[in-house]
Design a protein around this motif. Structure first.
Motif, PDB file in Angstrom:
ATOM      1  N   SER A   8       0.835  -1.208   0.000  1.00  0.00           N
ATOM      2  CA  SER A   8       0.000   0.000   0.000  1.00  0.00           C
ATOM      3  C   SER A   8       0.859   1.243   0.000  1.00  0.00           C
ATOM      4  O   SER A   8       2.024   1.214   0.410  1.00  0.00           O
ATOM      5  CB  SER A   8      -0.910   0.025   1.242  1.00  0.00           C
ATOM      6  OG  SER A   8      -1.791  -1.061   1.241  1.00  0.00           O
ATOM      7  N   ILE A   9       0.241   2.346  -0.450  1.00  0.00           N
ATOM      8  CA  ILE A   9       0.889   3.661  -0.446  1.00  0.00           C
ATOM      9  C   ILE A   9      -0.220   4.705  -0.302  1.00  0.00           C
ATOM     10  O   ILE A   9      -1.357   4.457  -0.708  1.00  0.00           O
ATOM     11  CB  ILE A   9       1.708   3.879  -1.747  1.00  0.00           C
ATOM     12  CG1 ILE A   9       2.691   5.033  -1.604  1.00  0.00           C
ATOM     13  CG2 ILE A   9       0.778   4.096  -2.939  1.00  0.00           C
ATOM     14  CD1 ILE A   9       3.721   5.080  -2.732  1.00  0.00           C
ATOM     15  N   VAL A  10       0.113   5.848   0.279  1.00  0.00           N
ATOM     16  CA  VAL A  10      -0.843   6.945   0.386  1.00  0.00           C
ATOM     17  C   VAL A  10      -0.552   7.934  -0.737  1.00  0.00           C
ATOM     18  O   VAL A  10       0.586   8.375  -0.916  1.00  0.00           O
ATOM     19  CB  VAL A  10      -0.770   7.638   1.767  1.00  0.00           C
ATOM     20  CG1 VAL A  10      -1.667   8.875   1.797  1.00  0.00           C
ATOM     21  CG2 VAL A  10      -1.182   6.652   2.861  1.00  0.00           C
ATOM     22  N   VAL A  11      -1.605   8.260  -1.496  1.00  0.00           N
ATOM     23  CA  VAL A  11      -1.499   9.201  -2.606  1.00  0.00           C
ATOM     24  C   VAL A  11      -2.280  10.457  -2.226  1.00  0.00           C
ATOM     25  O   VAL A  11      -3.402  10.368  -1.734  1.00  0.00           O
ATOM     26  CB  VAL A  11      -2.071   8.594  -3.905  1.00  0.00           C
ATOM     27  CG1 VAL A  11      -2.023   9.600  -5.048  1.00  0.00           C
ATOM     28  CG2 VAL A  11      -1.312   7.317  -4.271  1.00  0.00           C
ATOM     29  N   ASN A  12      -1.673  11.604  -2.444  1.00  0.00           N
ATOM     30  CA  ASN A  12      -2.304  12.883  -2.105  1.00  0.00           C
ATOM     31  C   ASN A  12      -3.253  13.314  -3.221  1.00  0.00           C
ATOM     32  O   ASN A  12      -2.973  14.235  -3.988  1.00  0.00           O
ATOM     33  CB  ASN A  12      -1.242  13.948  -1.832  1.00  0.00           C
ATOM     34  CG  ASN A  12      -0.431  13.609  -0.609  1.00  0.00           C
ATOM     35  OD1 ASN A  12      -0.986  13.232   0.422  1.00  0.00           O
ATOM     36  ND2 ASN A  12       0.878  13.696  -0.717  1.00  0.00           N
ATOM     37  N   LEU A 100      -8.921   8.644   2.728  1.00  0.00           N
ATOM     38  CA  LEU A 100      -8.452   8.907   4.085  1.00  0.00           C
ATOM     39  C   LEU A 100      -8.851  10.284   4.574  1.00  0.00           C
ATOM     40  O   LEU A 100      -9.353  10.442   5.670  1.00  0.00           O
ATOM     41  CB  LEU A 100      -6.924   8.768   4.167  1.00  0.00           C
ATOM     42  CG  LEU A 100      -6.344   7.407   3.828  1.00  0.00           C
ATOM     43  CD1 LEU A 100      -4.826   7.466   3.847  1.00  0.00           C
ATOM     44  CD2 LEU A 100      -6.859   6.347   4.790  1.00  0.00           C
ATOM     45  N   VAL A 101      -8.606  11.304   3.750  1.00  0.00           N
ATOM     46  CA  VAL A 101      -8.838  12.686   4.151  1.00  0.00           C
ATOM     47  C   VAL A 101      -9.397  13.445   2.957  1.00  0.00           C
ATOM     48  O   VAL A 101      -8.948  13.264   1.843  1.00  0.00           O
ATOM     49  CB  VAL A 101      -7.511  13.361   4.584  1.00  0.00           C
ATOM     50  CG1 VAL A 101      -7.731  14.810   4.936  1.00  0.00           C
ATOM     51  CG2 VAL A 101      -6.874  12.625   5.743  1.00  0.00           C
ATOM     52  N   GLY A 106      -7.045  19.514   0.591  1.00  0.00           N
ATOM     53  CA  GLY A 106      -6.786  18.423  -0.340  1.00  0.00           C
ATOM     54  C   GLY A 106      -7.300  17.089   0.149  1.00  0.00           C
ATOM     55  O   GLY A 106      -7.926  17.001   1.203  1.00  0.00           O
ATOM     56  N   SER A 107      -7.041  16.062  -0.636  1.00  0.00           N
ATOM     57  CA  SER A 107      -7.496  14.713  -0.329  1.00  0.00           C
ATOM     58  C   SER A 107      -6.313  13.772  -0.261  1.00  0.00           C
ATOM     59  O   SER A 107      -5.267  14.032  -0.845  1.00  0.00           O
ATOM     60  CB  SER A 107      -8.438  14.208  -1.427  1.00  0.00           C
ATOM     61  OG  SER A 107      -9.567  15.030  -1.531  1.00  0.00           O
ATOM     62  N   ALA A 108      -6.502  12.670   0.444  1.00  0.00           N
ATOM     63  CA  ALA A 108      -5.508  11.609   0.485  1.00  0.00           C
ATOM     64  C   ALA A 108      -6.251  10.281   0.419  1.00  0.00           C
ATOM     65  O   ALA A 108      -7.356  10.141   0.943  1.00  0.00           O
ATOM     66  CB  ALA A 108      -4.669  11.688   1.752  1.00  0.00           C
ATOM     67  N   THR A 109      -5.624   9.324  -0.251  1.00  0.00           N
ATOM     68  CA  THR A 109      -6.238   8.020  -0.452  1.00  0.00           C
ATOM     69  C   THR A 109      -5.179   6.939  -0.274  1.00  0.00           C
ATOM     70  O   THR A 109      -4.079   7.051  -0.819  1.00  0.00           O
ATOM     71  CB  THR A 109      -6.831   7.911  -1.877  1.00  0.00           C
ATOM     72  OG1 THR A 109      -7.765   8.980  -2.071  1.00  0.00           O
ATOM     73  CG2 THR A 109      -7.519   6.588  -2.100  1.00  0.00           C
ATOM     74  N   LYS A 110      -5.527   5.907   0.484  1.00  0.00           N
ATOM     75  CA  LYS A 110      -4.658   4.742   0.604  1.00  0.00           C
ATOM     76  C   LYS A 110      -4.941   3.838  -0.585  1.00  0.00           C
ATOM     77  O   LYS A 110      -6.087   3.464  -0.838  1.00  0.00           O
ATOM     78  CB  LYS A 110      -4.931   4.006   1.910  1.00  0.00           C
ATOM     79  CG  LYS A 110      -4.083   2.764   2.097  1.00  0.00           C
ATOM     80  CD  LYS A 110      -4.424   2.095   3.422  1.00  0.00           C
ATOM     81  CE  LYS A 110      -3.678   0.794   3.603  1.00  0.00           C
ATOM     82  NZ  LYS A 110      -4.102   0.109   4.840  1.00  0.00           N
TER      83      LYS A 110
END
Length: 151
Positions: A8-12, A100-101, A106-110
């Motif tokens: 997994s990685i978190v993408v902004n 995630l946020v 902005g947004s973040a997604t795992k």
């Protein structure tokens, strides 16, 4: 039996922006370094392909293969299955997106990438696992870089 690897990685960015990059197969050669060509063979609903032919060149590994895709209605999951390949007997994979946020900033997604590959040629298990890890790590980092560069 084929082992499944997951990273997994978190993408902004939000899930829609990420899934748009994943679904843009014609654009893969611009950001997925091993992909030399990706051609949609069967178009699906909207901008989502059902069948895609890939030509890859990762140095010692060169292959042409065809994958079938299934896209979730909620836009958070895509899965694929090998239809035909030269070096592969089987490939099962998926991207699962988890928001995630989402704020004014902005947004973040795992993004979780799962992959299981069964090769037509024998390979020592340790070397295969190491290759899968490198492939997945590279794919996630390239996806993150591409999505965030477009944001």
């Amino acid at each position: 039996m084929t082992d499944r690897s997951t990273q997994s990685i978190v993408v902004n960015a939000g899930p829609e922006a990420i899934m748009d990059v994943i679904a843009d197969f014609a654009g893969y050669p611009r950001w997925a370094l091993a992909v030399k060509k990706a051609e949609v063979i069967i178009s699906g609903a909207g901008d989502r392909a059902e069948r895609v032919r890939f030509t890859v060149d990762a140095g010692l590994i060169k292959d042409v293969y065809i994958l079938d895709y299934v896209w979730s209605d909620d836009g958070l999951t895509v899965a694929w299955e090998l239809v035909e390949g030269q070096l592969q007997k089987a490939q099962h994979g998926s991207y699962v997106l988890e928001p995630l946020v989402s704020t004014a900033a902005g947004s973040a997604t795992k993004v979780t990438y799962s992959l299981a590959v069964d090769l037509a040629i024998p390979m020592i298990a340790m070397i295969k696992r190491r290759a899968e890890k490198v492939i997945m790590d590279t794919a996630l980092k390239e996806l993150k870089r591409r999505v965030e560069s477009l944001a």
